[in-house]
Enzyme design. Structure first.
Site, short mmCIF file in Angstrom:
data_model
loop_
_atom_site.label_atom_id
_atom_site.label_comp_id
_atom_site.label_asym_id
_atom_site.label_seq_id
_atom_site.Cartn_x
_atom_site.Cartn_y
_atom_site.Cartn_z
N CYS A 52 13.22 25.13 3.47
CA CYS A 52 12.34 25.77 2.48
C CYS A 52 11.61 24.70 1.68
O CYS A 52 11.80 23.51 1.90
CB CYS A 52 13.16 26.65 1.55
SG CYS A 52 14.24 27.81 2.41
N MET A 53 10.79 25.14 0.73
CA MET A 53 10.02 24.18 -0.06
C MET A 53 10.93 23.25 -0.88
O MET A 53 10.72 22.04 -0.93
CB MET A 53 9.06 24.93 -0.99
CG MET A 53 8.06 24.03 -1.69
SD MET A 53 7.02 24.92 -2.85
CE MET A 53 6.05 25.95 -1.76
N ASP A 54 11.94 23.83 -1.52
CA ASP A 54 12.77 23.06 -2.45
C ASP A 54 14.22 22.98 -2.02
O ASP A 54 15.02 22.30 -2.66
CB ASP A 54 12.75 23.72 -3.84
CG ASP A 54 11.36 24.15 -4.24
OD1 ASP A 54 10.47 23.27 -4.22
OD2 ASP A 54 11.14 25.34 -4.51
N LYS B 132 0.84 -1.21 0.00
CA LYS B 132 0.00 0.00 0.00
C LYS B 132 0.88 1.26 0.00
O LYS B 132 2.09 1.18 0.23
CB LYS B 132 -0.91 -0.03 1.23
CG LYS B 132 -0.14 -0.10 2.54
CD LYS B 132 -1.04 -0.53 3.70
CE LYS B 132 -0.22 -0.57 4.99
NZ LYS B 132 -0.98 -1.15 6.10
N ARG C 100 -10.45 -0.89 14.73
CA ARG C 100 -10.47 -0.14 13.48
C ARG C 100 -11.53 -0.78 12.60
O ARG C 100 -12.70 -0.77 12.95
CB ARG C 100 -9.05 -0.16 12.87
CG ARG C 100 -8.84 0.83 11.76
CD ARG C 100 -7.37 0.92 11.34
NE ARG C 100 -6.88 -0.30 10.68
CZ ARG C 100 -5.65 -0.44 10.19
NH1 ARG C 100 -4.78 0.55 10.30
NH2 ARG C 100 -5.28 -1.55 9.60
C1 LIG Z 1 -0.21 -2.11 6.78
C2 LIG Z 1 -0.84 -3.39 7.11
C3 LIG Z 1 -0.06 -4.57 7.20
C4 LIG Z 1 1.46 -4.56 7.13
O1 LIG Z 1 1.97 -4.01 8.32
P1 LIG Z 1 3.55 -3.89 8.58
O2 LIG Z 1 3.65 -3.43 9.99
O3 LIG Z 1 4.05 -2.86 7.62
O4 LIG Z 1 4.14 -5.23 8.34
C5 LIG Z 1 -0.72 -5.76 7.36
N1 LIG Z 1 -2.09 -5.81 7.46
C6 LIG Z 1 -2.84 -4.70 7.42
C7 LIG Z 1 -4.32 -4.82 7.55
C8 LIG Z 1 -2.26 -3.46 7.25
O5 LIG Z 1 -3.03 -2.36 7.23
#
Ligand SMILES: *Cc1c(COP(=O)(O)O)cnc(C)c1O
Length: 382
Positions: free
Chosen positions: A320-322, A48, A146
């Site tokens: 700064c920005m850059d 991700k 969550r």
């Molecule tokens: C991000 C995530 C992982 C991986 O976690 P790490 O700590 O980076 O190994 C696994 N499962 C879910 C649901 C996540 O959101």
């Protein structure tokens, strides 16, 4: 499609660049293989957030080459990008997906997380409309607080999924809140709750194909949480889950972050440096301006460090920005065009993502995810 990552595979010549990332794909491949060997499980590589800033497409191809059985993402758009890039291994979207996206998920063979009865029903109806079947992984909240159906309700939820004929009950999973603090008892409690859900489903003859739970820290520190597959993210990149849950020594950090010095000047005492003059030279000082700013993902705070000529140098004045300014040792041979390192090695010195993270009062995860798109990624050792 938005050009999300600039890819210069195997170009070792960085002469043209003023700021860049070097991503060692060989390290990523070996880290995945280390996880496979250590856990004796198929790896569901969590890629991700643009593969934790390392670049989604190139890292995904490397993960597949290394034998990753699945790729896991947070958003369905990331999954579709991978399909469009020709990646064919199973993909799970672990985050929430709108029911409107179900036809896309079916078309691209993307599995979706489902976390409550209403959503399961909505996915079922959306799949029915296109006369298809969507693969789902039921998310169980065993203590993360969550996503996920609460573990007490998870057996009923699983039975519901199994009864909806436009859903394929492909998997069931949970996520740990504190696996990176292995001394805390909560992870074992989460595992026991999850095991109870699995046993309950079994007693009703419901057998989702895949059971998975372990993030990087749990993959290493909680062997009984490995189930049918492990689901590591940060470990793939050779970054430690936490100071208490370190990776084994042989894992390799894959990312280096470098830029160039743009100018070196000598200032008399009492010269103000950068916006707001937060820094004044106290003597004759040599100050370098470098091509890195907060728009690259660096933090606009005081007290940053970097490496120049294999030595640690301190920030002078606001970021700064850059650009940003750095106090050079009096005898420093640094000149315009020289390399400066924000993460990685130079000479005998090294700054890790973990060190930058602790300086920024955050974690290595946020450091690498914060690297912005305008920083080109160079891929080495494909
Ligand atoms: C991000 C995530 C992982 C991986 O976690 P790490 O700590 O980076 O190994 C696994 N499962 C879910 C649901 C996540 O959101």
């Amino acid at each position: 499609m938005i050009p999300f990552e600039v890819v210069y595979t195997n170009r070792m010549n960085f002469d043209q660049q003023t700021i860049w990332l070097e991503i060692d794909l060989g390290a990523i491949r070996r880290n995945i293989q280390r996880i496979q060997t250590l856990t004796k499980r198929p790896v569901m590589a969590v890629l991700k957030a643009n593969a934790y800033g390392h670049g989604l497409i190139e890292v995904s191809k490397t993960a597949v080459k290394a034998g990753a059985a699945w790729l896991c993402l947070a958003r369905v758009e990331e999954a579709i990008r991978l399909r469009e890039a020709g990646i064919t291994v199973p993909i799970l979207v672990m985050g929430y997906t709108q029911p409107d996206r179900v036809p896309d998920a079916i078309e691209h063979k993307i599995s979706l997380m489902v976390n409550n009865q209403e959503l399961a029903q909505a996915y079922h109806l959306a799949a029915k409309q296109v006369k298809g079947k969507v693969s789902v992984h039921a998310k169980v909240d065993t203590g993360m607080g969550r996503l996920g159906v609460l573990y007490e309700d998870a057996v009923d939820f699983g039975r519901q999924i199994a009864s909806l004929n436009h859903l394929f009950f492909e998997g069931i999973f949970t996520h740990f809140a504190c696996a990176d603090e292995p001394g805390k008892p909560i992870t074992d409690l989460q595992i026991r709750r999850f095991d109870r859900v699995l046993a309950g489903l079994k007693s009703y003859g419901v057998h989702p194909k895949m059971v998975h739970a372990a993030n990087s820290a749990a993959s290493i520190y909680f062997p009984h949480a490995r189930y049918d597959a492990v689901r590591p993210g940060i470990a793939i990149f050779g970054l430690h889950p936490s100071a208490e849950a370190k990776l084994p020594e042989d894992f390799e950090a894959a990312l280096s972050w470098k830029c160039r010095i743009a100018s070196v000047k000598t200032f008399p005492p009492g010269s103000g440096i950068s916006y707001g003059h937060q820094y004044y030279t106290t003597q004759t000082e040599r100050i370098a301006a470098a091509s890195i700013g907060y728009a690259d993902g660096f933090r606009r705070r005081m007290g940053n460090i970097a490496l120049i000529n294999g030595q640690r140098v301190k920030q002078a004045g606001k970021i700064c920005m850059d650009q940003s300014m750095w106090r050079l040792p009096d005898d420093s041979p640094a000149k315009a065009g020289d390399e400066m390192v924000l993460i990685g090695r130079q000479g005998d010195e090294r700054i890790t993502a973990e060190e930058q993270g602790s300086m920024w009062e955050t974690v290595n995860y946020e450091v690498v995810c914060g690297l912005t798109d305008r920083v080109p990624r160079f891929y080495l050792n494909e």
